[in-house]
Design a protein around this motif. Structure first.
Motif, short mmCIF file in Angstrom:
data_model
loop_
_atom_site.label_atom_id
_atom_site.label_comp_id
_atom_site.label_asym_id
_atom_site.label_seq_id
_atom_site.Cartn_x
_atom_site.Cartn_y
_atom_site.Cartn_z
N ILE A 52 0.86 -1.18 0.00
CA ILE A 52 0.00 0.00 0.00
C ILE A 52 0.90 1.23 0.00
CG2 ILE A 52 -1.49 1.41 1.49
CD1 ILE A 52 -3.02 -1.08 2.22
N VAL A 53 0.55 2.23 -0.80
CA VAL A 53 1.33 3.46 -0.86
C VAL A 53 0.39 4.65 -0.73
CG1 VAL A 53 2.88 4.90 -2.25
CG2 VAL A 53 3.04 2.39 -2.39
N ILE A 54 0.66 5.50 0.26
CA ILE A 54 -0.05 6.77 0.37
C ILE A 54 0.91 7.86 -0.11
CG2 ILE A 54 -1.16 8.44 1.91
CD1 ILE A 54 -1.96 6.13 3.71
N GLY A 55 0.51 8.52 -1.19
CA GLY A 55 1.38 9.54 -1.78
C GLY A 55 0.88 10.95 -1.52
N GLY A 56 1.58 11.90 -2.11
CA GLY A 56 1.29 13.31 -1.89
C GLY A 56 0.02 13.78 -2.57
N GLU A 57 -0.41 14.97 -2.15
CA GLU A 57 -1.60 15.58 -2.74
C GLU A 57 -1.27 16.08 -4.15
OE1 GLU A 57 -0.26 16.41 0.15
OE2 GLU A 57 -1.72 15.79 1.66
N THR A 75 6.07 12.89 -3.56
CA THR A 75 5.94 12.80 -2.10
C THR A 75 5.29 11.47 -1.73
OG1 THR A 75 5.70 15.19 -1.90
CG2 THR A 75 4.98 13.88 -0.02
N VAL A 76 5.86 10.81 -0.70
CA VAL A 76 5.28 9.57 -0.17
C VAL A 76 5.18 9.71 1.35
CG1 VAL A 76 5.61 7.08 0.16
CG2 VAL A 76 6.19 8.13 -2.04
N TYR A 77 3.98 9.42 1.87
CA TYR A 77 3.75 9.50 3.32
C TYR A 77 3.85 8.13 3.99
CZ TYR A 77 2.00 14.26 2.67
OH TYR A 77 1.89 15.59 2.37
N TYR A 78 3.48 7.10 3.26
CA TYR A 78 3.38 5.78 3.89
C TYR A 78 3.60 4.69 2.86
CZ TYR A 78 1.07 1.70 6.04
OH TYR A 78 0.78 0.45 6.53
N ILE A 79 4.41 3.69 3.23
CA ILE A 79 4.49 2.44 2.46
C ILE A 79 4.19 1.31 3.42
CG2 ILE A 79 5.97 0.87 1.16
CD1 ILE A 79 7.54 3.26 0.13
N GLY A 80 3.14 0.56 3.13
CA GLY A 80 2.76 -0.59 3.95
C GLY A 80 3.05 -1.88 3.22
#
Length: 218
Positions: A99-104, A173-178
């Motif tokens: 899972i990847v949460i990226g930038g706005e 931009t990356v906030y989270y890598i699960g």
């Protein structure tokens, strides 16, 4: 980049090659936090992130599931939109999902390439064939899981994740890598110690017996 503008509301799509499983409907389930606990098995001191704008910030994206929405810690690319993570594990992993949460806006990665067991990769090495490639969709809350080919991602002791581009911004931009999967402790070291302790003893013993036999014959 491609796109059905699925970034609003629950914007998940089932029709893009099996990237996300059923689980995205249960993203607040505590079970999800347990499934995404592989970050605990990363050798964090030796994680590298190439082209990070701030030294050491690449390590900050590997965090608990419940901290995935925390925007204080993140990594941003420096010279261009590329980011390359080298992630060693403390044992062997069977990787099942990412899972990847990226930038706005457009700074979210738009493609992800995974490489198995290729330590210390550089941008020059990314020209070689990846083990799996995903076309990504903007994901602000960690609802999209990219399912790996499990047969390819068994016995993983080092994972490289390469984001070559984003949706049009100058930097990524990356906030989270699960990471989701199974973990097995490495067996290599104890076996070596065992061999080392056992090998000298029989040899020493044999030599002593031979010396004794010669002495008695004379």
């Amino acid at each position: 980049m491609a796109g059905h503008g699925g970034h609003g509301g629950h914007g998940h799509h089932h029709g893009h090659g099996g990237g996300c499983g059923e689980e995205h409907d249960h993203d607040d389930d505590p079970e999800r936090g347990i499934q995404y606990s592989l970050y605990l098995k990363i050798d964090l001191n030796n994680v590298e992130c190439l082209n990070e704008e701030r030294d050491g910030s690449g390590k900050d994206v590997f965090k608990p599931w419940e901290m995935r929405m925390n925007k204080e810690k993140f990594v941003e690319s420096d010279a261009d939109e590329e980011l390359l993570f080298n992630i060693p594990f403390t044992g062997n992993v069977k990787l099942k999902g990412v899972i990847v949460i990226g930038g706005e806006d457009d700074s979210h990665p738009s493609q992800m390439k995974l490489y198995k067991n290729r330590s210390k990769m550089t941008f020059d090495d990314t020209g070689c064939e990846p083990d799996q490639v995903f076309e990504m969709h903007p994901d602000k809350s960690g609802q999209l899981e990219y399912a790996t080919k499990i047969t390819k991602f068994s016995g993983v002791y080092h994972l490289s994740i390469y984001f070559p581009k984003n949706f049009g911004a100058d930097t990524t931009t990356v906030y989270y890598i699960g990471l989701r999967g199974d973990f097995t402790e490495a067996q290599r070291q104890p076996v070596m110690i065992c061999n080392y302790e056992l090998a000298p003893n029989p040899a020493d013993h044999k030599t002593n017996l031979l010396d004794q036999a010669k002495f008695e014959i004379q």
